[in-house]
Write a protein that holds these residues in place. Structure first.
Motif, short mmCIF file in Angstrom:
data_model
loop_
_atom_site.label_atom_id
_atom_site.label_comp_id
_atom_site.label_asym_id
_atom_site.label_seq_id
_atom_site.Cartn_x
_atom_site.Cartn_y
_atom_site.Cartn_z
N GLU A 1 -45.46 -53.13 -35.75
CA GLU A 1 -46.45 -52.75 -36.77
C GLU A 1 -45.94 -53.02 -38.20
O GLU A 1 -46.72 -52.99 -39.15
CB GLU A 1 -46.89 -51.27 -36.63
N LEU A 2 -44.65 -53.27 -38.36
CA LEU A 2 -44.09 -53.33 -39.72
C LEU A 2 -44.73 -54.40 -40.62
O LEU A 2 -44.98 -54.13 -41.80
CB LEU A 2 -42.56 -53.51 -39.66
N PRO A 3 -45.04 -55.62 -40.10
CA PRO A 3 -45.66 -56.61 -41.00
C PRO A 3 -47.10 -56.27 -41.37
O PRO A 3 -47.70 -56.98 -42.18
CB PRO A 3 -45.62 -57.90 -40.15
N MET A 4 -47.68 -55.20 -40.79
CA MET A 4 -49.09 -54.88 -41.04
C MET A 4 -49.30 -54.00 -42.27
O MET A 4 -50.42 -53.73 -42.67
CB MET A 4 -49.69 -54.18 -39.81
N PHE A 5 -48.19 -53.52 -42.86
CA PHE A 5 -48.33 -52.62 -44.02
C PHE A 5 -48.36 -53.42 -45.32
O PHE A 5 -47.67 -54.43 -45.45
CB PHE A 5 -47.16 -51.63 -44.08
N GLU A 6 -49.15 -52.93 -46.28
CA GLU A 6 -49.20 -53.58 -47.59
C GLU A 6 -47.88 -53.32 -48.33
O GLU A 6 -47.19 -52.34 -48.03
CB GLU A 6 -50.41 -53.06 -48.37
N PRO A 7 -47.53 -54.20 -49.31
CA PRO A 7 -46.21 -54.12 -49.94
C PRO A 7 -45.90 -52.77 -50.60
O PRO A 7 -44.74 -52.38 -50.69
CB PRO A 7 -46.24 -55.23 -50.99
N HIS A 8 -46.94 -52.05 -51.08
CA HIS A 8 -46.67 -50.78 -51.76
C HIS A 8 -46.45 -49.62 -50.79
O HIS A 8 -46.17 -48.50 -51.21
CB HIS A 8 -47.80 -50.45 -52.74
N VAL A 9 -46.59 -49.89 -49.48
CA VAL A 9 -46.32 -48.85 -48.47
C VAL A 9 -44.84 -48.96 -48.11
O VAL A 9 -44.40 -49.91 -47.48
CB VAL A 9 -47.22 -49.04 -47.23
N GLN A 10 -44.06 -47.98 -48.57
CA GLN A 10 -42.60 -47.99 -48.37
C GLN A 10 -42.28 -47.29 -47.06
O GLN A 10 -42.56 -46.09 -46.92
CB GLN A 10 -41.92 -47.25 -49.51
N ILE A 11 -41.71 -48.03 -46.13
CA ILE A 11 -41.55 -47.51 -44.77
C ILE A 11 -40.11 -47.12 -44.46
O ILE A 11 -39.18 -47.89 -44.72
CB ILE A 11 -41.98 -48.59 -43.73
N THR A 12 -39.96 -45.95 -43.85
CA THR A 12 -38.71 -45.57 -43.19
C THR A 12 -39.06 -45.47 -41.70
O THR A 12 -39.98 -44.75 -41.33
CB THR A 12 -38.22 -44.19 -43.69
N GLY A 13 -38.34 -46.23 -40.88
CA GLY A 13 -38.61 -46.20 -39.43
C GLY A 13 -37.49 -45.50 -38.70
O GLY A 13 -36.31 -45.64 -39.07
#
Ligand SMILES: C[S@@+](CC[C@H](N)C(=O)[O-])C[C@H]1O[C@@H](n2cnc3c(N)ncnc32)[C@H](O)[C@@H]1O
Length: 226
Positions: free
Chosen positions: A65-77
């Motif tokens: 799912e990681l490539p599906m987020f817009e750039p301003h969505v900062q992800i910690t997995g």
């Protein structure tokens, strides 16, 4: 005493996902893509006007799912399985996903984050996997800020008919499979009934064949997580 084969332990999960890791993308990319896309779209919509938001991805797996987020969505997995996380790290490097801030080995039932740390939490295809869905929901509700959302995608088991029979039969293989084919909506409904500060915002069937369900929960402003 004989062990109930429909329960799943952390050790079962570690060995099941070490086995799944090399072939996971081959089997689980296409059928589960609509679920991941719907969950990521719900998260992207929260980032009002492109403001950066901090999101926790629980059970990130190989990071499909990681490539599906817009750039301003900062992800910690986070994920329990190092072999799955290794593949997620390679995907992030390959795709240059600068918005993925960290990928850490961690138990979803004991999150190493402070209360109200994230703007939102996402967990596609995880609640039916973890040994204790209620403890996992407790932890998600604890780390999300008041006003924030918890976005889930799961297969909710059939109530009756041939599918229900098949799922009951397959449930005896849960420990080996690494997920519970039989997962009733009542598990979520019972938890919600005990958490009046958490509201069900959306429950929507998803393709293929309505097999999966998008569930959006909101921690209301002023609500405690407990
Ligand atoms: C079915 S996969 C879903 C992965 C990913 N979200 C996706 O959409 O492909 C479930 C993931 O949950 C992880 N998992 C299972 N139990 C966990 C736990 N207690 N804490 C953290 N991760 C866990 C597994 O290692 C696996 O990577």
């Amino acid at each position: 005493m004989a062990r109930d084969s429909s329960t799943i332990s952390q050790a079962d999960l570690a060995s099941a996902y070490a086995r799944w890791a090399p072939v996971y993308d081959l089997f689980f990319t296409a059928t589960m893509r609509p679920g991941r896309k719907a969950a990521a779209a719900a998260i992207n919509a929260l980032a009002n006007g492109g403001q950066p938001i901090q999101v926790l991805d629980v059970g990130v797996g190989t990071g499909l799912e990681l490539p599906m987020f817009e750039p301003h969505v900062q992800i910690t997995g986070i994920d329990l399985s190092e072999p799955m996380l290794d593949l997620a790290r390679k995907r992030v490097a390959r795709a240059g996903l600068a918005n993925v801030k960290a990928l850490r080995a961690m138990d979803a039932m004991a999150l190493d984050f402070q209360d109200a740390h994230f703007d939102a939490v996402i967990a596609p295809f995880v609640l039916t996997v973890v040994p204790d869905a209620h403890r996992t929901l407790d932890e998600m509700a604890r780390v999300v800020k008041p006003g924030g959302e918890i976005v889930l995608v799961n297969h909710i088991g059939a109530e009756s008919g041939a599918m229900a029979t098949l799922e009951r039969w397959l449930s005896h293989r849960a420990a080996a499979l690494g997920w519970r084919p039989e997962f009733s909506w009542s598990i979520v409904a019972d938890w919600l009934a005990r958490h009046p500060g958490i509201t069900l915002v959306e429950r929507r069937k998803l393709p293929p064949l309505d097999l999966f369900t998008l569930i959006r929960l909101r921690r209301e402003n002023g609500a405690t997580s407990a």
